[in-house]
Design a protein around this motif. Structure first.
Motif, PDB file in Angstrom:
ATOM      1  N   MET A 153      90.369 102.317  51.673  1.00 56.61           N
ATOM      2  CA  MET A 153      90.140 100.892  51.705  1.00 56.61           C
ATOM      3  C   MET A 153      90.893 100.333  52.911  1.00 56.61           C
ATOM      4  SD  MET A 153      90.895  98.063  48.744  1.00 56.61           S
ATOM      5  CE  MET A 153      89.782  98.722  47.581  1.00 56.61           C
ATOM      6  N   GLY A 210      93.075  93.958  54.177  1.00 49.79           N
ATOM      7  CA  GLY A 210      92.396  92.680  54.074  1.00 49.79           C
ATOM      8  C   GLY A 210      92.691  92.014  52.749  1.00 49.79           C
ATOM      9  N   THR A 211      92.053  90.881  52.506  1.00 49.35           N
ATOM     10  CA  THR A 211      92.233  90.138  51.268  1.00 49.35           C
ATOM     11  C   THR A 211      91.013  90.350  50.385  1.00 49.35           C
ATOM     12  OG1 THR A 211      93.464  88.473  52.507  1.00 49.35           O
ATOM     13  CG2 THR A 211      92.677  87.843  50.353  1.00 49.35           C
ATOM     14  N   PHE A 212      91.256  90.654  49.133  1.00 50.06           N
ATOM     15  CA  PHE A 212      90.176  90.959  48.201  1.00 50.06           C
ATOM     16  C   PHE A 212      90.344  90.168  46.906  1.00 50.06           C
ATOM     17  CE2 PHE A 212      90.751  94.673  50.857  1.00 50.06           C
ATOM     18  CZ  PHE A 212      89.454  94.957  51.248  1.00 50.06           C
ATOM     19  N   ASP A 213      89.225  89.935  46.230  1.00 49.41           N
ATOM     20  CA  ASP A 213      89.216  89.344  44.891  1.00 49.41           C
ATOM     21  C   ASP A 213      88.846  90.452  43.913  1.00 49.41           C
ATOM     22  OD1 ASP A 213      89.730  86.799  45.864  1.00 49.41           O
ATOM     23  OD2 ASP A 213      87.610  86.306  46.067  1.00 49.41           O
ATOM     24  N   LEU A 214      89.534  90.471  42.777  1.00 48.20           N
ATOM     25  CA  LEU A 214      89.229  91.470  41.751  1.00 48.20           C
ATOM     26  C   LEU A 214      88.456  90.784  40.638  1.00 48.20           C
ATOM     27  CD1 LEU A 214      89.507  94.317  40.603  1.00 48.20           C
ATOM     28  CD2 LEU A 214      91.615  93.561  39.512  1.00 48.20           C
ATOM     29  N   TYR A 218      88.299  87.451  36.061  1.00 45.11           N
ATOM     30  CA  TYR A 218      88.671  87.264  37.466  1.00 45.11           C
ATOM     31  C   TYR A 218      90.175  87.381  37.539  1.00 45.11           C
ATOM     32  CZ  TYR A 218      89.529  84.801  41.857  1.00 45.11           C
ATOM     33  OH  TYR A 218      89.948  84.453  43.101  1.00 45.11           O
ATOM     34  N   THR A 260      93.313  86.811  43.765  1.00 40.49           N
ATOM     35  CA  THR A 260      93.235  87.441  45.082  1.00 40.49           C
ATOM     36  C   THR A 260      94.437  88.346  45.287  1.00 40.49           C
ATOM     37  OG1 THR A 260      92.136  85.489  45.941  1.00 40.49           O
ATOM     38  CG2 THR A 260      93.115  86.960  47.553  1.00 40.49           C
ATOM     39  N   GLU A 268      96.143  91.264  48.249  1.00 44.80           N
ATOM     40  CA  GLU A 268      96.076  91.656  49.656  1.00 44.80           C
ATOM     41  C   GLU A 268      96.429  93.126  49.813  1.00 44.80           C
ATOM     42  OE1 GLU A 268      97.970  90.292  53.959  1.00 44.80           O
ATOM     43  OE2 GLU A 268      98.255  89.047  52.189  1.00 44.80           O
TER      44      GLU A 268
END
Length: 110
Positions: free
Chosen positions: A1, A4-8, A26, A29, A31
Motif C-alpha cells: 500500500m 496517503g490518506t485513506f478512509d476505512l 465507517y 480517516t 494515514e
C-alpha cells in the motif's frame, strides 16, 4: 500500500436465527506513511523534473537571444559581379551566338 490518506469503510454480513443482517460502518480517516528516509522516489523524480524543465527553459531563452541577435545584424553588401547590366557591353560575348541573337532581336524591333 502506498503512502496517503485513506478512509476505512466496512460491511459485515451476519445471520441470527436464520435471518440475514448487514451492517456498514465507517471508521474515519487514517494515514499511511512510508518509513522515513531523506530520499524518496517522489523527491528524486521532482528533482530531476525540475532540472529538466530548467534546462528546457535555458535552451528556449538561448534560442530567443540568438534570434534577436540575427535580426539586429546588418548584412554586409557583397559585390557579385560587375556593374554592367547591358550584355552588349561585355567584350567576351562578342562573336558568340548570344550577341548574334541580340542583333537579330534589335533588327526585328525596327
Amino acid at each position: 500500500m502506498s503512502a496517503g490518506t485513506f478512509d476505512l469503510v466496512g460491511t459485515i454480513v451476519y445471520e441470527i436465527d436464520q435471518h440475514p443482517y448487514q451492517s456498514t460502518f465507517y471508521n474515519g480517516t487514517f494515514e499511511v506513511v512510508e518509513a522515513g528516509g531523506f530520499l524518496s522516489v517522489e523527491s528524486v523524480f521532482l528533482f530531476f523534473l525540475g532540472i529538466g524543465l530548467l534546462g528546457l527553459l535555458g535552451l528556449w531563452i538561448r534560442g530567443q537571444i540568438q534570434q534577436l541577435a540575427k535580426k539586429t545584424k546588418r548584412a554586409t553588401k557583397v559585390e557579385v559581379g560587375t556593374g554592367t547590366t547591358d550584355a552588349s557591353m561585355d567584350e567576351w560575348l562578342q562573336g558568340t551566338a548570344y550577341t548574334q541573337s541580340l542583333s537579330s532581336k534589335s533588327k526585328k524591333k525596327k
